[in-house]
Design an enzyme around this catalytic site. Structure first.
Site, PDB file in Angstrom:
ATOM      1  CG  ASN A 174      43.400  44.141  33.126  1.00  0.00           C
ATOM      2  OD1 ASN A 174      44.263  45.075  32.698  1.00  0.00           O
ATOM      3  ND2 ASN A 174      43.542  43.944  34.451  1.00  0.00           N
TER       4      ASN A 174
ATOM      5  CG  ASN B 241      52.073  44.322  32.849  1.00  0.00           C
ATOM      6  OD1 ASN B 241      52.579  43.828  31.874  1.00  0.00           O
ATOM      7  ND2 ASN B 241      51.010  45.182  32.592  1.00  0.00           N
ATOM      8  CB  THR B 242      51.667  40.488  38.733  1.00  0.00           C
ATOM      9  OG1 THR B 242      51.812  41.808  38.981  1.00  0.00           O
ATOM     10  CG2 THR B 242      52.271  39.579  39.962  1.00  0.00           C
TER      11      THR B 242
ATOM     12  CG  PHE C 213      49.822  44.986  40.476  1.00  0.00           C
ATOM     13  CD1 PHE C 213      48.969  45.498  39.434  1.00  0.00           C
ATOM     14  CD2 PHE C 213      49.606  43.708  40.934  1.00  0.00           C
ATOM     15  CE1 PHE C 213      48.100  44.751  38.860  1.00  0.00           C
ATOM     16  CE2 PHE C 213      48.411  42.943  40.425  1.00  0.00           C
ATOM     17  CZ  PHE C 213      47.599  43.588  39.462  1.00  0.00           C
TER      18      PHE C 213
ATOM     19  CG  ASN D 199      50.575  48.902  31.672  1.00  0.00           C
ATOM     20  OD1 ASN D 199      50.993  48.351  32.694  1.00  0.00           O
ATOM     21  ND2 ASN D 199      49.399  48.715  31.233  1.00  0.00           N
TER      22      ASN D 199
ATOM     23  CB  SER E 274      47.524  42.814  35.841  1.00  0.00           C
ATOM     24  OG  SER E 274      48.875  43.234  35.490  1.00  0.00           O
TER      25      SER E 274
ATOM     26  CE  LYS F 196      40.356  46.244  34.480  1.00  0.00           C
ATOM     27  NZ  LYS F 196      40.833  47.575  34.769  1.00  0.00           N
TER      28      LYS F 196
END
Length: 354
Positions: free
Chosen positions: A258, A188-189, A122, A118, A186, A229
């Site tokens: 994560n 993805n940011t 967010f 993915n 994460s 996390k």
């Protein structure tokens, strides 16, 4: 029930584009959560309570299986999560204001590996919307399971101002969160994982801790449990630095791990984003959990996440040193009653896995 899901329901869902299937599931869970009587009936079949409540971070959990952040991004259906047998739900990741996330397609399935990639970014409706949802549908004080709130940085917020985003979401949601998870892991940011480094980490965690203590003092109650996390892609030296700060600042626990930006040998996909599920992330998260457990002599409670798609995989996390586990991708592949299966198994093993 698992046979029906894996042989009838899942094939139908997997004919859909992955995010479309996710949205269908979200709608079903929201509908279920809006029907308290139905939830009560389903809960009677699914909820597993250990002989003694699991006490961690000053909270009580009926069992050791939680839903990881990312499934219920806006706090819309934790009542349904409870009914399906989970011992806690972590909602989010939430940012102060709503944001659309990254362009679609941004979610990809790999059924042979029981994996997902993915790069959602967010996507969420913002902390005020989450506050309204939790207050209305599953208010604090009337819950059967704890609800953690996972908070993060908005895409457009510069790193040197990231702490403002975390504090803003904390302030908005403090009255409805049972615990907070600070998400700095994460992939993805853009730049988010830089917050795991020494340049930003101490200031970020220290500021959130100060805000937490000030809020608790003002209201005359205990501060919220605070968890961090982390990514599975850290070196052991980087993990040492993070754990050292957590212990110094008296944080309550760590969630490991994560999704990963690494790929197993022979993995064909060229899609970018975080890989979850499957043996590769299962093994790496186990290594990180065990390293943290041994290096802290068990002083820092751990929630284990990554590659849990069987009872054995959940048991490995507990063996490695985790006190509880969370699932996400395994739930997608194994179905709505998978949490009940895991919770029953962990309960039956008792002290053998604790």
């Amino acid at each position: 029930m698992g046979f029906i899901y894996e042989n009838l329901v899942r094939p139908a869902l997997f004919k859909m584009e992955p995010e479309q299937a996710h949205d269908r599931g979200r709608t079903a869970l929201m509908t279920m959560g809006a029907l308290p009587t139905l939830c009560k009936l389903v809960r009677r079949y699914n909820q597993v309570c250990e002989d003694k409540a699991v006490k961690l971070f000053g909270l009580e959990f009926p069992n050791r299986v939680g839903l990881a952040a990312g499934m219920d991004k806006d706090g819309e259906f934790p009542r349904a999560i409870e009914a399906l047998g989970f011992g806690h739900a972590e909602v989010g990741t939430v940012t102060p204001e709503g944001q659309p996330g990254n362009p679609r397609p941004r979610l990809f399935r790999y059924p042979e590996q029981h994996s997902l990639i993915n790069r959602m970014g967010f996507n969420n409706k913002g902390s005020e919307v989450m506050l309204q949802a939790l207050s209305k549908n599953y208010p604090k004080g009337k819950r059967g399971i704890p609800v953690g709130v996972n908070i993060g940085k908005a895409k457009t917020t510069p790193l040197d101002q990231a702490v403002d985003d975390y504090v803003a979401s904390f302030r908005t949601l403090a009255d409805q969160a049972d615990y907070f998870t600070i998400n700095i892991s994460s992939p993805n940011t853009a730049g988010l994982r830089d917050l795991q480094g020494a340049t930003y980490l101490r200031e970020l965690l220290q500021t959130i801790r100060h805000e937490n203590l000030s809020h608790a003092k003002k209201l005359g109650r205990d501060p919220h449990p605070l968890l961090l996390k982390i990514a599975p892609d850290l070196t052991f030296k980087e993990i040492d630095e993070i754990v050292g700060v957590l212990l110094e600042l008296d944080y309550d626990g760590i969630i490991a791990t994560n999704t990963t930006i690494q790929r197993p040998e022979g993995f064909k996909s060229k899609e970018t984003g975080g890989l979850s599920g499957g043996d590769f992330i299962r093994r790496r998260s186990n290594e990180v959990i065990n390293y943290i457990y041994k290096s802290t002599e068990g002083k820092l409670p751990i929630i284990g996440v990554g590659g849990i798609d069987s009872v054995e995989a959940a048991g490995e996390k507990i063996d490695a040193g985790a006190s509880m586990v969370q699932i996400y991708t395994g739930w997608v592949y194994r179905g709505p009653f998978f949490a009940r299966e895991l919770a029953r198994a962990l309960k039956s093993k008792g002290e053998d896995w604790i």
